[in-house]
Design an enzyme around this catalytic site. Structure first.
Site, short mmCIF file in Angstrom:
data_model
loop_
_atom_site.label_atom_id
_atom_site.label_comp_id
_atom_site.label_asym_id
_atom_site.label_seq_id
_atom_site.Cartn_x
_atom_site.Cartn_y
_atom_site.Cartn_z
N GLY A 80 0.83 -1.19 0.00
CA GLY A 80 0.00 0.00 0.00
C GLY A 80 0.87 1.24 0.00
O GLY A 80 0.53 2.27 -0.61
N THR A 81 2.00 1.16 0.67
CA THR A 81 2.93 2.30 0.71
C THR A 81 3.39 2.66 -0.71
O THR A 81 3.40 3.83 -1.09
CB THR A 81 4.15 1.93 1.58
OG1 THR A 81 3.68 1.66 2.91
CG2 THR A 81 5.17 3.06 1.62
N ASN A 155 -6.27 5.50 9.64
CA ASN A 155 -5.80 4.23 10.21
C ASN A 155 -5.80 4.23 11.73
O ASN A 155 -5.91 3.18 12.35
CB ASN A 155 -4.42 3.89 9.67
CG ASN A 155 -3.47 5.07 9.71
OD1 ASN A 155 -3.71 6.09 9.07
ND2 ASN A 155 -2.42 4.95 10.50
N GLN A 183 -7.29 1.40 4.47
CA GLN A 183 -8.07 0.89 5.60
C GLN A 183 -9.52 0.60 5.20
O GLN A 183 -10.24 -0.06 5.95
CB GLN A 183 -8.05 1.89 6.77
CG GLN A 183 -6.73 1.99 7.49
CD GLN A 183 -6.40 0.77 8.33
OE1 GLN A 183 -7.28 0.02 8.77
NE2 GLN A 183 -5.13 0.54 8.58
N HIS A 205 -3.02 -7.04 2.61
CA HIS A 205 -2.96 -7.65 3.94
C HIS A 205 -3.95 -7.03 4.92
O HIS A 205 -4.12 -7.52 6.04
CB HIS A 205 -1.53 -7.60 4.50
CG HIS A 205 -1.04 -6.26 4.96
ND1 HIS A 205 -1.02 -5.91 6.28
CD2 HIS A 205 -0.54 -5.21 4.28
CE1 HIS A 205 -0.51 -4.68 6.39
NE2 HIS A 205 -0.21 -4.23 5.19
N THR A 241 8.87 -7.46 -12.13
CA THR A 241 8.15 -8.69 -12.43
C THR A 241 7.02 -8.89 -11.42
O THR A 241 7.25 -8.82 -10.21
CB THR A 241 9.12 -9.89 -12.39
OG1 THR A 241 10.19 -9.63 -13.31
CG2 THR A 241 8.43 -11.19 -12.77
N CYS A 328 5.71 4.97 17.28
CA CYS A 328 6.95 4.52 17.89
C CYS A 328 8.04 4.55 16.82
O CYS A 328 7.97 3.82 15.84
CB CYS A 328 6.78 3.10 18.42
SG CYS A 328 8.27 2.49 19.21
N1 PLP Z 1 -2.19 3.76 4.32
C1 PLP Z 1 -2.88 3.44 5.42
C2 PLP Z 1 -4.09 4.26 5.79
C3 PLP Z 1 -2.47 2.38 6.23
O1 PLP Z 1 -3.16 2.07 7.35
C4 PLP Z 1 -1.32 1.64 5.86
C5 PLP Z 1 -0.83 0.53 6.71
O2 PLP Z 1 -1.05 0.50 7.91
C6 PLP Z 1 -0.65 1.99 4.67
C7 PLP Z 1 -1.11 3.06 3.94
C8 PLP Z 1 0.56 1.24 4.22
O3 PLP Z 1 0.19 -0.02 3.67
P1 PLP Z 1 1.28 -1.19 3.55
O4 PLP Z 1 1.46 -1.77 4.91
O5 PLP Z 1 0.67 -2.18 2.60
O6 PLP Z 1 2.50 -0.57 3.00
#
Ligand code: PLP
Length: 386
Positions: A80-81, A155, A183, A205, A241, A328
């Site tokens: 997601g990042t 989140n 989320q 995940h 890939t 943290c």
């Molecule tokens: N954006 C939000 C709102 C999240 O809660 C998270 C993960 O906690 C992310 C992005 C990042 O996702 P990932 O863990 O797949 O990189």
């Protein structure tokens, strides 16, 4: 429907109440992953490549159908990042207007790229957020920008943001919108075309898919430019890939999450509400940061005078796993930027817990938390007072 995922879980004896951090993989996703773990390079023209590509195409179609997108708009990423970085930085690169709009309560996956643009090439306009954790003034959207990045749901608190209004207002100024829906996807209905966003990020995940797989939904135009250059896979937006087995497992998990959403939302909300009212009855001076509209499973609470570190360790010793509501970094607990934006004091925010209910949560887990929390807060407050 998935069989109970006991074999793949390591939750025996624990009450896992940290589903917003990650949720156990669904058995259907595990099965599909294993089935396709031998898939080879989906970009190869030979028969093995074509077989892998067929599995990938099927996963793409299923993800698209579940999220109201066209298959060509589905870009598989490594997290997601990564999907958020491509959305924010890629849309900025595609436009070049030296202005970006966002909110101060974004996850670091959006906040950090936005800040980096602000420190180098763009002016950043921050949409103000109220004490209830919701964006409350959209005026900054009336002036054009390269991208407006706003999360679907926070989140930490679970607060659902006014994404529809953001898109309407930004579109009127010609600004593309990136939505971090990490989320939200799999937990509340998300329809990419209906919401009108230009790009949208999700993460497998968070809904029972594999860790390390993200989804970026990206309209044909304006499309984000790549932030990592390479072989041109995934429309050239995300080179590398593709992990075919994980893409297929993601599609299976998402389909199941969407299929059971109506029933599961009511069940999860019932457990979360029982938890919140139980805490209010058992613990003096608790502040609930989660305000509606919010995700069904989020319960964000502050216990002023207690330290989140101590709360988590004491709960862990009682077999209960939750998250701190403060950040943290390098072993140092710091006040959450979300709570700070919402106007809470350091004393309040340092005692913040994020308890998130999810698919494997039972009423026994909630009862176990409620049986422990008053004593845990009392001990943590006594430790804090020393
Ligand atoms: N954006 C939000 C709102 C999240 O809660 C998270 C993960 O906690 C992310 C992005 C990042 O996702 P990932 O863990 O797949 O990189």
């Amino acid at each position: 429907m998935c069989a109970p995922p006991a074999r793949t879980l390591n939750l025996a004896g624990m009450a896992y109440l940290d589903h917003a951090a990650t949720t156990p993989m669904r058995q259907c996703a595990v099965d599909v992953w294993v089935e396709h773990s031998g898939a080879l390079n989906a970009g190869s023209p030979h028969a093995a490549g074509r077989r892998a590509n067929a599995v990938l195409a099927d996963a793409r179609e299923r993800v698209a159908a579940a999220l109201g997108a066209d298959p060509v708009e589905v870009v598989f990423t490594g997290s997601g990042t990564e999907a958020n970085n491509i959305g924010v930085r890629g849309l900025y690169l595609a436009s070049g207007i030296p202005r970006v709009i966002s909110t101060p309560i974004e996850h670091p996956a959006v906040l950090e790229p936005v800040k980096a643009l602000g420190q180098t090439v763009a002016e950043v306009a921050w949409l103000p957020v109220g004490r209830d954790g919701h964006v409350r003034d959209l005026a900054a959207l009336d002036e054009p920008a390269a991208v407006a990045a706003v999360m679907w749901a926070n989140n930490e608190t679970g607060a659902i943001q006014p994404v529809g209004e953001v898109v309407e207002r930004a579109s009127a100024a010609g600004t593309p919108v990136h939505v971090d829906a990490v989320q939200a996807v799999g937990h509340v209905p998300v329809d990419f075309h209906a919401c009108g966003a230009t790009t949208l990020a999700a993460s497998a995940h968070k809904f029972g898919g594999p860790r390390g797989t993200g989804i970026l939904l990206a309209r044909r135009s304006p499309a984000p430019l790549p932030v990592v250059l390479g072989g041109g896979q995934e429309r050239g937006i995300r080179s590398g890939t593709v992990d075919v087995a994980s893409a297929a497992a993601t599609a299976a998990a998402l389909e199941e999450a969407v299929a059971e959403m109506g029933r599961e939302r009511a069940r999860v909300r019932g457990l979360r509400d029982a938890l919140l009212s139980g805490v209010a009855a058992a613990v003096p001076e608790v502040i609930v940061a989660t305000q509606e509209p919010a995700l069904d499973g989020h319960a964000h609470m502050m216990f002023p005078g207690a330290n989140a570190d101590a709360l988590i360790m004491l709960l862990d010793a009682a077999g209960i796993e939750v998250a701190a509501g403060s950040a943290c970094a390098s072993g140092v607990v710091r006040m959450s930027h979300v709570l700070e934006t919402m106007g809470f004091t350091e004393r309040e925010a340092m005692g913040a817990l994020r308890v998130t209910v999810g698919r494997t949560t039972t009423s026994d887990d909630v009862e176990r938390f409620l049986a422990a929390i008053a004593g845990v807060v009392e001990r943590a407050r006594a430790a804090g007072a020393i």
